[in-house]
Write a protein that holds these residues in place. Structure first.
Motif, PDB file in Angstrom:
ATOM      1  N   PRO A   1       0.809  -1.218   0.000  1.00  0.00           N
ATOM      2  CA  PRO A   1       0.000   0.000   0.000  1.00  0.00           C
ATOM      3  C   PRO A   1       0.846   1.274   0.000  1.00  0.00           C
ATOM      4  CG  PRO A   1       0.235  -0.803   2.228  1.00  0.00           C
ATOM      5  CD  PRO A   1       0.951  -1.799   1.341  1.00  0.00           C
ATOM      6  N   LEU A   2       0.254   2.339  -0.496  1.00  0.00           N
ATOM      7  CA  LEU A   2       0.777   3.677  -0.269  1.00  0.00           C
ATOM      8  C   LEU A   2       0.304   4.131   1.108  1.00  0.00           C
ATOM      9  CD1 LEU A   2      -0.040   5.146  -3.788  1.00  0.00           C
ATOM     10  CD2 LEU A   2       2.252   4.709  -2.910  1.00  0.00           C
ATOM     11  N   ILE A   3       1.233   4.549   1.952  1.00  0.00           N
ATOM     12  CA  ILE A   3       0.895   4.970   3.315  1.00  0.00           C
ATOM     13  C   ILE A   3       1.377   6.397   3.549  1.00  0.00           C
ATOM     14  CG2 ILE A   3       0.990   2.606   4.198  1.00  0.00           C
ATOM     15  CD1 ILE A   3       3.734   3.265   5.432  1.00  0.00           C
ATOM     16  N   PRO A   4       0.683   7.176   4.384  1.00  0.00           N
ATOM     17  CA  PRO A   4       1.153   8.534   4.696  1.00  0.00           C
ATOM     18  C   PRO A   4       2.470   8.482   5.467  1.00  0.00           C
ATOM     19  CG  PRO A   4      -1.158   8.233   5.308  1.00  0.00           C
ATOM     20  CD  PRO A   4      -0.605   6.873   5.019  1.00  0.00           C
ATOM     21  N   GLU A   5       3.369   9.434   5.137  1.00  0.00           N
ATOM     22  CA  GLU A   5       4.688   9.455   5.803  1.00  0.00           C
ATOM     23  C   GLU A   5       5.240  10.862   5.788  1.00  0.00           C
ATOM     24  OE1 GLU A   5       8.995   9.436   6.306  1.00  0.00           O
ATOM     25  OE2 GLU A   5       7.935   9.976   4.449  1.00  0.00           O
ATOM     26  N   GLY A   6       5.944  11.215   6.850  1.00  0.00           N
ATOM     27  CA  GLY A   6       6.672  12.477   6.905  1.00  0.00           C
ATOM     28  C   GLY A   6       5.824  13.645   7.353  1.00  0.00           C
ATOM     29  N   PRO A   7       6.429  14.822   7.454  1.00  0.00           N
ATOM     30  CA  PRO A   7       5.738  16.005   7.976  1.00  0.00           C
ATOM     31  C   PRO A   7       4.484  16.378   7.186  1.00  0.00           C
ATOM     32  CG  PRO A   7       8.104  16.388   7.867  1.00  0.00           C
ATOM     33  CD  PRO A   7       7.861  15.083   7.181  1.00  0.00           C
ATOM     34  N   GLN A   8       4.485  16.127   5.882  1.00  0.00           N
ATOM     35  CA  GLN A   8       3.319  16.459   5.063  1.00  0.00           C
ATOM     36  C   GLN A   8       2.391  15.263   4.840  1.00  0.00           C
ATOM     37  OE1 GLN A   8       6.532  17.784   3.874  1.00  0.00           O
ATOM     38  NE2 GLN A   8       5.889  19.481   5.168  1.00  0.00           N
ATOM     39  N   ASN A   9       2.719  14.133   5.464  1.00  0.00           N
ATOM     40  CA  ASN A   9       1.905  12.923   5.288  1.00  0.00           C
ATOM     41  C   ASN A   9       1.684  12.580   3.816  1.00  0.00           C
ATOM     42  OD1 ASN A   9       1.457  11.842   7.857  1.00  0.00           O
ATOM     43  ND2 ASN A   9      -0.109  13.373   8.295  1.00  0.00           N
ATOM     44  N   ARG A  10       2.729  12.785   3.008  1.00  0.00           N
ATOM     45  CA  ARG A  10       2.645  12.360   1.612  1.00  0.00           C
ATOM     46  C   ARG A  10       2.722  10.844   1.543  1.00  0.00           C
ATOM     47  NH1 ARG A  10       6.963  14.037  -1.835  1.00  0.00           N
ATOM     48  NH2 ARG A  10       8.274  14.154   0.019  1.00  0.00           N
ATOM     49  N   ARG A  11       1.954  10.273   0.620  1.00  0.00           N
ATOM     50  CA  ARG A  11       1.900   8.821   0.544  1.00  0.00           C
ATOM     51  C   ARG A  11       3.120   8.254  -0.184  1.00  0.00           C
ATOM     52  NH1 ARG A  11      -2.659   6.357   2.285  1.00  0.00           N
ATOM     53  NH2 ARG A  11      -4.238   7.821   3.038  1.00  0.00           N
ATOM     54  N   ILE A  12       3.501   7.054   0.257  1.00  0.00           N
ATOM     55  CA  ILE A  12       4.668   6.379  -0.287  1.00  0.00           C
ATOM     56  C   ILE A  12       4.446   4.881  -0.166  1.00  0.00           C
ATOM     57  CG2 ILE A  12       5.886   6.376   1.947  1.00  0.00           C
ATOM     58  CD1 ILE A  12       8.493   6.912   0.347  1.00  0.00           C
ATOM     59  N   ILE A  13       5.034   4.106  -1.075  1.00  0.00           N
ATOM     60  CA  ILE A  13       4.933   2.651  -0.968  1.00  0.00           C
ATOM     61  C   ILE A  13       5.508   2.215   0.375  1.00  0.00           C
ATOM     62  CG2 ILE A  13       5.629   0.439  -1.951  1.00  0.00           C
ATOM     63  CD1 ILE A  13       5.880   1.806  -4.650  1.00  0.00           C
ATOM     64  N   GLY A  14       4.804   1.327   1.053  1.00  0.00           N
ATOM     65  CA  GLY A  14       5.248   0.840   2.359  1.00  0.00           C
ATOM     66  C   GLY A  14       6.387  -0.146   2.233  1.00  0.00           C
ATOM     67  N   MET A  15       7.527   0.354   1.771  1.00  0.00           N
ATOM     68  CA  MET A  15       8.703  -0.490   1.532  1.00  0.00           C
ATOM     69  C   MET A  15       9.960   0.302   1.833  1.00  0.00           C
ATOM     70  SD  MET A  15       9.331  -2.837  -1.860  1.00  0.00           S
ATOM     71  CE  MET A  15       9.632  -4.590  -1.557  1.00  0.00           C
ATOM     72  N   ASP A  16      10.977  -0.381   2.372  1.00  0.00           N
ATOM     73  CA  ASP A  16      12.168   0.313   2.845  1.00  0.00           C
ATOM     74  C   ASP A  16      12.894   1.076   1.743  1.00  0.00           C
ATOM     75  OD1 ASP A  16      13.080  -2.007   1.570  1.00  0.00           O
ATOM     76  OD2 ASP A  16      14.311  -2.688   3.256  1.00  0.00           O
ATOM     77  N   TYR A  17      13.000   0.494   0.543  1.00  0.00           N
ATOM     78  CA  TYR A  17      13.752   1.171  -0.503  1.00  0.00           C
ATOM     79  C   TYR A  17      13.109   2.494  -0.899  1.00  0.00           C
ATOM     80  CZ  TYR A  17      16.118   2.287  -4.828  1.00  0.00           C
ATOM     81  OH  TYR A  17      16.821   2.953  -5.802  1.00  0.00           O
ATOM     82  N   ASN A  18      11.800   2.533  -0.947  1.00  0.00           N
ATOM     83  CA  ASN A  18      11.104   3.761  -1.318  1.00  0.00           C
ATOM     84  C   ASN A  18      11.318   4.843  -0.270  1.00  0.00           C
ATOM     85  OD1 ASN A  18       9.559   1.192  -2.201  1.00  0.00           O
ATOM     86  ND2 ASN A  18       9.128   2.710  -3.762  1.00  0.00           N
ATOM     87  N   LEU A  19      11.325   4.459   1.005  1.00  0.00           N
ATOM     88  CA  LEU A  19      11.627   5.395   2.079  1.00  0.00           C
ATOM     89  C   LEU A  19      13.068   5.883   1.973  1.00  0.00           C
ATOM     90  CD1 LEU A  19       9.761   3.341   4.767  1.00  0.00           C
ATOM     91  CD2 LEU A  19       9.206   5.716   4.210  1.00  0.00           C
ATOM     92  N   PHE A  20      13.966   4.986   1.631  1.00  0.00           N
ATOM     93  CA  PHE A  20      15.380   5.310   1.448  1.00  0.00           C
ATOM     94  C   PHE A  20      15.556   6.381   0.372  1.00  0.00           C
ATOM     95  CE2 PHE A  20      19.499   3.538  -0.523  1.00  0.00           C
ATOM     96  CZ  PHE A  20      20.330   4.193   0.375  1.00  0.00           C
TER      97      PHE A  20
END
Length: 331
Positions: free
Chosen positions: A221-240
């Motif tokens: 899934p795309l999950i909210p992340e970061g100060p703006q809660n922008r969505r991102i794939i729930g996977m370590d590489y995408n966060l990286f």
């Protein structure tokens, strides 16, 4: 990871439409909250040990998407040929030594005995977006043969566990495409080969898996992340990629861990308090940004997997549990 994958990931980081909050189910109808943690590649033996230890302490079962070139010593690389590639080519290399393969085979078998799932992540980690159905079937057959014969061809036949051949031939039920690259030809090949599920999709949020004929299809899934809660794939590489443009920055590891854990926990609690849709999170056998993402994962499973109404399970276990639940919301 390839630059093309980074480009895809960055494109997916663009702001997504807001999703409605999941509606809570009546208490009597509430199923267990499923959490599915998976690992792509599954090569580093130290991380095999570490992940199995995390699972023992948290009560979780993981899914390991194995790349089969990690069972082929570098000296024997010419024995592998991917569709459309020269013999001996692999985007992730090969095992350095037979001893390294032997240790990995022990981890694979012991993990399976502990309740974890071993699944297929192809062999040389190539992008199969242009592969035909026949190409995919060839790679699946290569994977099956490499796994089935791994002990014997590495001179370890006397150490092969009883039941290994059956496991290699019929016990690997699912597939995730390298780079999450899943053309229609892949789905057709998966059905012909007899896979029970595919885990290569990306979805706008947590969703029930789709059943496409005989194949169950899961999506990260795309999950909210970061100060703006922008969505991102729930996977370590995408966060990286988002946190440090894909360049290791261990000096900010604690900051990245905190951001990631906050995102993971919020995504989990939204489903736990709401519609109880399965939550899937993906990782690689690489500790990016000083291990920030693995530490966030460990904190999450330690926090939630012991709850009586939570099940931290493999993909195959999730299929079985979902089949027993009454139909609920899809997203």
């Amino acid at each position: 990871m390839s630059r093309s994958l980074a480009a895809v990931c960055l494109a997916l980081l663009l702001a997504q439409p807001a999703l409605a909050e999941p509606q809570a189910l009546p208490e009597a109808d509430r199923p267990k909250q499923l959490l599915l943690i998976s690992f792509d590649g599954a090569h580093d033996n130290a991380l095999w040990e570490k992940s199995r230890d995390i699972a023992r302490r948290s009560g979780a079962h993981f899914t390991y998407f194995l790349s089969c070139t990690t069972l082929i010593p570098r000296a024997e690389a010419k024995g592998y040929k991917a569709p459309g590639k020269k013999a001996g080519r692999s985007n992730i290399g090969f095992a350095p030594t037979v001893e390294d393969v032997a240790t990995r085979l022990d981890h694979i078998w012991n993990a399976r005995q502990e309740g974890h799932e071993i699944a297929n992540h192809a062999c040389g980690h190539f992008d199969g977006k242009d592969w035909s159905k026949a190409d995919w079937l060839s790679e699946f057959e290569t994977f099956r043969d490499v796994v089935a014969n791994a002990w014997k061809v590495n001179g370890l036949a006397d150490r092969e566990p009883e039941g290994w051949a059956s496991f290699a031939r019929t016990g690997i039920r699912g597939f995730r495409a390298p780079y999450l690259s899943a053309p229609d030809s892949l789905v057709a090949a998966e059905k012909d080969f007899g896979f029970a599920y595919d885990a290569s999709l990306v979805t706008k949020g947590a969703m029930q898996p789709d059943e496409d004929g005989s194949l169950v299809r899961f999506g990260l899934p795309l999950i909210p992340e970061g100060p703006q809660n922008r969505r991102i794939i729930g996977m370590d590489y995408n966060l990286f990629v988002r946190h440090s443009a894909g360049m290791d920055n261990p000096s900010r590891s604690g900051e990245f861990e905190a951001r990631t854990y906050t995102a993971f926990k919020a995504a989990f609690e939204a489903q736990y308090a709401g519609g109880r849709l399965p939550l899937q999170l993906g990782f690689h056998f690489v500790e990016m940004n000083g291990g920030a993402y693995w530490r966030a994962m460990e904190r999450l499973v330690t926090d939630v997997c012991h709850r009586a109404d939570v099940a931290c399970v493999s993909y195959s276990e999730a299929i079985d549990l979902l089949a027993k639940q009454p139909a609920g919301p899809r997203s």
